[in-house]
Scaffold this motif. Structure first.
Motif, PDB file in Angstrom:
ATOM      1  N   MET A   1     -28.929 -43.440   9.019  1.00  0.00           N
ATOM      2  CA  MET A   1     -27.791 -43.590   9.930  1.00  0.00           C
ATOM      3  C   MET A   1     -26.696 -42.595   9.595  1.00  0.00           C
ATOM      4  O   MET A   1     -26.095 -41.980  10.491  1.00  0.00           O
ATOM      5  CB  MET A   1     -27.249 -45.020   9.853  1.00  0.00           C
ATOM      6  CG  MET A   1     -28.171 -46.079  10.411  1.00  0.00           C
ATOM      7  SD  MET A   1     -28.206 -46.059  12.210  1.00  0.00           S
ATOM      8  CE  MET A   1     -26.519 -46.535  12.563  1.00  0.00           C
ATOM      9  N   THR A   2     -26.430 -42.420   8.317  1.00  0.00           N
ATOM     10  CA  THR A   2     -25.369 -41.502   7.905  1.00  0.00           C
ATOM     11  C   THR A   2     -25.686 -40.074   8.335  1.00  0.00           C
ATOM     12  O   THR A   2     -24.828 -39.350   8.858  1.00  0.00           O
ATOM     13  CB  THR A   2     -25.181 -41.569   6.378  1.00  0.00           C
ATOM     14  OG1 THR A   2     -24.904 -42.908   5.987  1.00  0.00           O
ATOM     15  CG2 THR A   2     -24.033 -40.680   5.933  1.00  0.00           C
ATOM     16  N   ARG A   3     -26.916 -39.635   8.129  1.00  0.00           N
ATOM     17  CA  ARG A   3     -27.281 -38.276   8.522  1.00  0.00           C
ATOM     18  C   ARG A   3     -27.265 -38.112  10.035  1.00  0.00           C
ATOM     19  O   ARG A   3     -26.836 -37.072  10.567  1.00  0.00           O
ATOM     20  CB  ARG A   3     -28.660 -37.920   7.975  1.00  0.00           C
ATOM     21  CG  ARG A   3     -29.051 -36.480   8.273  1.00  0.00           C
ATOM     22  CD  ARG A   3     -30.421 -36.127   7.739  1.00  0.00           C
ATOM     23  NE  ARG A   3     -30.706 -34.720   7.987  1.00  0.00           N
ATOM     24  CZ  ARG A   3     -31.179 -34.246   9.143  1.00  0.00           C
ATOM     25  NH1 ARG A   3     -31.420 -35.072  10.154  1.00  0.00           N
ATOM     26  NH2 ARG A   3     -31.390 -32.951   9.302  1.00  0.00           N
ATOM     27  N   SER A   4     -27.738 -39.135  10.753  1.00  0.00           N
ATOM     28  CA  SER A   4     -27.728 -39.056  12.204  1.00  0.00           C
ATOM     29  C   SER A   4     -26.310 -38.904  12.742  1.00  0.00           C
ATOM     30  O   SER A   4     -26.049 -38.123  13.662  1.00  0.00           O
ATOM     31  CB  SER A   4     -28.381 -40.310  12.794  1.00  0.00           C
ATOM     32  OG  SER A   4     -28.406 -40.268  14.194  1.00  0.00           O
ATOM     33  N   PHE A   5     -25.367 -39.640  12.136  1.00  0.00           N
ATOM     34  CA  PHE A   5     -23.966 -39.513  12.537  1.00  0.00           C
ATOM     35  C   PHE A   5     -23.439 -38.123  12.206  1.00  0.00           C
ATOM     36  O   PHE A   5     -22.733 -37.499  13.009  1.00  0.00           O
ATOM     37  CB  PHE A   5     -23.133 -40.579  11.822  1.00  0.00           C
ATOM     38  CG  PHE A   5     -21.664 -40.497  12.101  1.00  0.00           C
ATOM     39  CD1 PHE A   5     -21.111 -41.138  13.194  1.00  0.00           C
ATOM     40  CD2 PHE A   5     -20.816 -39.776  11.255  1.00  0.00           C
ATOM     41  CE1 PHE A   5     -19.741 -41.060  13.452  1.00  0.00           C
ATOM     42  CE2 PHE A   5     -19.459 -39.697  11.503  1.00  0.00           C
ATOM     43  CZ  PHE A   5     -18.922 -40.347  12.602  1.00  0.00           C
TER      44      PHE A   5
END
Length: 1197
Positions: free
Chosen positions: A1095-1099
């Motif tokens: 999720m962090t990388r996608s954001f």
């Protein structure tokens, strides 16, 4: 003048005496120094022959009392006055005589008299003797000299009554001791004056110069020892729980700070909105969710050098994985073959795998203090003996009252009945007679081959084996149990039977002869005493006759596991269990009982594991079915078999299995043992990681549309280039996390971390190779409209041209993300999760540390019933030993004095320090082999033991003939009452502080210490391991996101919150913190990475204009994959574990993994998107530049 003089022969009224009952006729100074008035001035009412008989009579008493010279002096003092005082008639009154014929001469002999003593002399004599110990047994000497009353109920009057009772086997005639208080004259014959000589205190030297008694035997001799510090008071603030107050303050500060942040942000944006209306703002407005847009799009010329380096990192990873994916997809069969060969090469190591089941090797570090001390003890003294035990009750059986001639009215419980004792004896003999063929010994084996035989260890017979039970008070003899005799006491004649003997023996277990006319010994047939807590249980204080349970214990020698007799002992224990289990099922069994063998714990754990294997298989099958179904696209009913991903799901499961097998095989090659924990936890962990990556990869491929002119292999490579950096981020974080976790000192945690780290790494490698190849083959099949499992069958319905997003992505994009990221919802989410976090911090302080041994047993195990009986009926714990390793020179007086506790020993000796430190916790005193050796060599006693075998059996054995006696007691032993206290810590502190033994080394050894020691450090050990695991999640995230420190910090914060909340829920759900829980918490960090890092990388990579829009996109696209891949993969498999029989599985794998998964899902899919929408990177420079570069590249084409 004299009341009697000289010897008249044997007393005909005394039979079976341990000493010749020589009696005096009616009519110095080594034996009676108090009568010595100097040469030519000493007068006495006894001849030299009488004096020698008196000396012989006092020998046995000196054997148990000489540890305290003043006590022995007081004891001899009285009998010297009675026997030899020239003023006999002033202190004694002859009451009974009879004619004795010796050598044809008839003489009138004294067979009974009254002795008058002042209470001051009697009480002080008793006080000097009441604390004298018998080191060999750990009990008090007074217990052997007070008859039925034992040491607890003994008084001066009862002590003297026993001494004057000719039925005790020691007194040659009856003496009626009358203790007269000062000033009382009533009832005293004329001319008689109660003897009021001076009795010595136990802390006084004797007239002959003997030293004062030691602290072990005399409280008055003890040095002043400061009391231990009281337990720390609970931390309070204003009378309220201090941790609660601090947590409430912290919670209020955090919530207030957050609300102020939200308010200031709202006011700032409102002001900027006014500027926007006036035309002062540029490219600002509202997003689709009604949130104000404050960010502006980045221009290319604003890109810094750091941003360019970050972009280069992303482009390098993306292009590298893109090229790799294209290559693998182009040669799938070759890659699968190569992957199979590599996996097989690793897996062949499984032929050498070593499975560790010994709890000591699993949970105790080899270099820990307790483990090294245990290894030293086992090497030099052999392992602690093996216990095989039955605890028997007879619920509902009525008791009865027995009016004893000697002991008064006694209440006997239903279990203390002769028929039950005889039944127990029958069962005991059946077990004792176990015989079986031993392949290891190549002959028939029996109990005597492996039993603990303390008095004949070299060549024991069955009667030499240490078997403790109530029938041992009767030497396992039916005749003794059935014995009855009429006895007269104080003019009353009654029948005495086994009940009188039992009452006497439980109060005086060291007696060789009871005080009844039965004249039976209390010693067991193997020659040692049976203390009452080893024969009966479930009594209050010393009410042994009201006991609720009988106890039967067989003690076996223990051996190293490579010793052939270890297998013989295991086989005997199995036969023991077979007999007991058969007896339990027999209809005529009058008992309700519990039982255990030394092998039972390990047997039950292994049985549980075997029985729960189907549960794990069902769990994996459920996960497989879910993956196979969930990966399918299902565009139409006619294409179900075409669009399904059954084989892809199976391939994903096989990749996980192969990675686990490769990891286990590799470590088996290099000699690192595995364990059942690894077999149960590692596959779940790798499956969670692997399934997540599979879903991300497959869903991204399904949602992507093939570009014009793009080959299938190139499309797979391009999709892999998009998602593989995220997969690398999680897998590398977890692998490094577990490799660092291998720095743990706890063997089980260390081996788990090593196996998990390599398995996660191998899983990623196989996903990048074998799984990509499998997906390529499946895509080729799907493009050809061929059915799965029937590749020759084709379907005419063509695939839709529009990418299939499934139902989860649209639902999360349209409903979930907008609701979650609504301004009001965002505030509520942050406040709720802050409350959860602070509450869990508070609960962390109250998590229970430990592991109840019952939890290691499966439900329905016979060991659970045994533990219940053990806690209810057994009155003592296991022995504790102190082993000296260096610094004590036993060939010197100083070395001996530094360890012994008898007279003349150093008051701060090792044994005395242990006794002082353990006074509050022990029921039996401390003893040392040095004390036994000194007592055995005591020149004041010419006899120390009885012959147990041979023609002189039952007679005294002089010290010169007892050559092996000193080897019988080699360590310090005492029993701990019920619970484990801080005894070990107190003793070590006391030992280390004293200068006499500061340079020496000694260590406590107890079979449980090696397990308890972990709880001294498990909190710090857990913090260390979890911190090591958290570190790479931050570092790897920052590196792979191009030094994005903010994203790395938010990623780390969320994982910390998941871990802390997990511990908080453990407190609420009653899950103890121990080594098994620690392994699961380390696993929690790994699973949390899956929920969070994607999720962090996608954001971070999103190119949407605002925080909220980027959070929404990440939640919809990556959140749906994480939900389907991690949460929904784990949950079905975890729920199945609720049906496991093993309580450990139910608590630490079902409950704890369920908590970890639910908390990870809540934080990853609810809290993290909201957190990123508030505090994520303000301007996503790298993503914008990357998108701008792609647009330019497409325009140029």
């Amino acid at each position: 003048y004299c009341a009697f003089y000289e010897e008249c022969g044997r007393n005909p009224t005394v039979v079976g005496s341990l000493l010749p009952p020589i009696i005096p006729c009616l009519n110095y100074s080594r034996v009676c120094p108090m009568l010595d008035r100097g040469e030519g001035s000493t007068t006495a009412c006894c001849s030299i022959k009488q004096l020698k008989s008196l000396e012989m009579s006092l020998m046995l008493s000196k054997a148990v009392l000489m540890r305290c010279p003043s006590c022995a002096d007081n004891f001899a003092h009285l009998h010297c006055i009675n026997t030899c005082s020239p003023d006999q008639t002033t202190t004694i009154n002859v009451t009974r005589t009879m004619n004795i014929t010796t050598l044809g001469i008839v003489k009138e002999a004294v067979v009974g008299y009254q002795a008058y003593l002042s209470t001051s002399f009697a009480d002080k004599s008793f006080e000097s003797c009441k604390n004298v110990r018998i080191p060999a047994t750990g009990g008090y000497a007074i217990a052997t000299m007070c008859g039925r009353y034992g040491s607890a109920l003994c008084t001066a009057q009862r002590w003297y009554d026993f001494q004057g009772d000719s039925s005790n086997g020691l007194a040659p005639l009856d003496i009626d001791f009358r203790l007269i208080p000062e000033g009382v004259t009533e009832g005293i014959p004329d001319g008689v004056v109660p003897y009021a000589g001076r009795a010595l205190g136990c802390n006084e030297m004797t007239p002959t110069g003997a030293e004062v008694c030691s602290c072990q035997d005399c409280q008055a001799s003890c040095p002043v020892v400061p009391s231990p510090p009281p337990p720390a008071e609970p931390f309070t603030i204003g009378g309220v729980d201090g941790y609660l107050v601090l947590c409430v303050i912290f919670l209020c500060v955090l919530i207030l700070a957050f609300l102020l942040f939200v308010l200031s942000t709202y006011l700032l944006r409102k002001e900027e909105g006014k500027d926007s209306e006036k035309g002062k703002g540029k490219r600002k407005g509202m997003d689709k969710n009604g949130n104000n847009v404050s960010e502006r799009l980045i221009e290319p010329w604003e890109v810094t050098c750091t941003d360019k380096n970050s972009l280069a990192t992303q482009e390098f990873l993306g292009s590298g994985f893109r090229a790799w994916g294209t290559l693998v997809a182009s040669h799938p069969l070759k890659v699968l073959l190569a992957s199979a060969v590599v996996t097989a090469a690793f897996a062949t190591g499984l032929m050498h795998i070593e499975l560790t089941t010994d709890p000591v090797q699993l949970w105790s570090a080899p270099n820990s203090r307790a483990r090294m001390e245990k290894d030293f003890h086992d090497k030099h003294f052999d392992p602690f003996f093996r216990t095989n035990q039955m605890i028997l009750t007879a619920p509902g059986r009525p008791g009865h009252f027995y009016d004893s001639l000697l002991f008064g009215k006694q209440n006997f419980s239903g279990i203390i009945a002769k028929d039950l004792i005889l039944e127990l004896l029958k069962l005991q003999r059946k077990i004792q007679n176990i015989e079986f063929w031993s392949n290891d010994l190549n002959r028939m084996a029996s109990l005597k081959d492996v039993c603990f035989a303390p008095l004949n260890p070299s060549n024991p017979s069955l009667t030499d084996c240490a078997v403790n039970s109530l029938p041992q008070y009767f030497q396992n003899s039916v005749a003794n149990l059935n014995a009855k005799v009429n006895m007269t006491e104080l003019g009353v004649t009654k029948e005495v039977d086994w009940r009188d003997h039992f009452i006497y023996c439980v109060n005086s277990p060291l007696s060789f002869k009871d005080i009844t006319d039965l004249q039976l010994s209390c010693m067991a047939d193997y020659g040692a005493p049976v203390f009452p807590f080893l024969a009966v249980g479930g009594y209050e204080k010393e009410g042994y006759t009201t006991a609720e349970a009988l106890i039967l214990t067989f003690s076996l020698n223990n051996y190293p596991r490579d010793n052939i007799k270890f297998k013989v002992a295991l086989e005997w224990e199995q036969r023991f269990l077979d007999i007991v289990q058969e007896y339990q099922k027999s209809p005529g069994n009058p008992f309700t009982f519990a039982y255990m063998a030394e092998r039972s714990l390990e047997d039950e754990i292994n049985r549980t594991t075997a029985e729960d294997i189907p549960i794990f298989m069902i769990s994996y099958a459920v996960i497989f079915v879910y993956i196979a179904v969930a990966l399918g696209e299902y565009t139409s009913f006619s294409r179900i078999l075409v669009d399904s991903k059954f084989l892809v799901g199976l391939g994903g499961i096989l990749v996980v299995g192969c990675s686990v097998l490769a990891s286990m095989g590799f470590y088996a090659w290099i000699g690192i043992p595995s364990s059942l924990i690894i077999l149960q936890v590692v596959p779940f962990l790798v499956l969670a990681v692997g399934a997540d990556n599979i879903f991300i990869f497959v869903l991204e491929y399904q949602r992507d549309a093939r570009r014009p002119g793009e080959k299938r292999e190139e499309r797979i490579g391009r999709v892999l280039g998009n998602v593989a950096p995220s997969m690398l981020l999680c897998s590398l974080s977890e692998s490094v996390c577990f490799f660092l976790g291998a720095l743990s000192t706890m063997p089980a945690v260390k081996s788990f971390a090593l196996y998990a780290a390599l398995a996660v790494l191998m899983d990623f490698v196989l996903q990048m190779t074998a799984f990509v190849a499998l997906l390529s083959l499946d895509a080729r099949r799907q493009d050809g409209n061929r059915c799965e499992l029937a590749c020759c069958v084709t379907v005419k319905t063509t695939a839709p041209t529009k990418p299939n997003e499934g139902f989860l992505l649209p639902a999360m994009r349209k409903y979930y993300a907008p609701v979650l990221l609504h301004p009001v919802t965002r505030v509520i989410v942050i406040v709720v999760f802050i409350f959860m976090f602070i509450s869990s911090i508070y609960l962390m302080f109250y998590v229970t540390v430990g592991l109840d041994q019952e939890l290691a047993m499966p439900q329905g195990s016979y060991m659970l019933e045994y533990f219940k009986y053990l806690y209810a009926y057994f009155e003592v714990g296991v022995p504790t030993y102190f082993v000296t390793t260096k610094g004590f020179n036993f060939t010197s007086i100083a070395g001996m004095n530094a360890t012994c506790s008898s007279v003349g020993c150093d008051p701060f000796s090792l044994t005395q320090k242990i006794q002082t430190s353990s006074q509050l916790d022990t029921t039996v005193g401390t003893n040392s082999w040095v004390d036994d050796f000194i007592d055995w060599l005591n020149p004041g006693s010419k006899c120390c033991r009885l012959y147990s075998i041979g023609p002189n059996k039952g007679k005294f054995c002089p010290a010169s003939e007892c050559e092996t006696l000193s080897s019988l007691f080699v360590m310090h032993e005492y029993n701990i009452k019920k619970h484990v206290s801080n005894l070990m810590y107190n003793v070590l502190c006391a030992v280390d502080k004293h200068q006499l033994i500061r340079l020496s080394s000694s260590s406590p050894s107890r079979v449980t210490y090696v397990f308890y020691e972990q709880y001294l450090t498990i909190v710090s050990e857990g913090l260390f391991n979890i911190s090591l695991c958290l570190l790479p999640t931050f570092v790897v995230c920052c590196l792979l996101l191009g030094m994005d420190l903010r994203s790395g910090a938010l990623n780390l914060l969320t994982i910390i919150m998941i871990t802390v909340d997990t511990v908080g829920v453990m407190t609420l759900w009653g899950i103890d913190y121990n080594a098994v829980a620690l392994i699961n918490l380390v696993t929690a960090v790994g699973i949390s990475v899956e929920f969070v890092s994607h999720m962090t990388r996608s954001f971070a990579m999103s190119i949407q204009p605002t925080h909220v829009e980027r959070a929404k996109e990440a939640t919809a696209t990556m959140g749906s994959a994480v939900f389907a891949g991690v949460a929904m993969t784990n949950l079905p498999g975890i729920v199945v574990l609720a049906f496991a029989k093993a309580q450990l599985i139910q608590i630490f794998f079902f409950r704890l993994n369920l908590v970890i998964t639910l908390l990870g899902m809540a934080h990853g899919l609810i809290f993290l998107p909201v957190l990123l929408s508030y505090f994520g990177e303000s301007v996503c420079v790298r993503a914008c530049v990357r998108a701008w570069a792609r647009v330019n590249q497409q325009i140029s084409h």
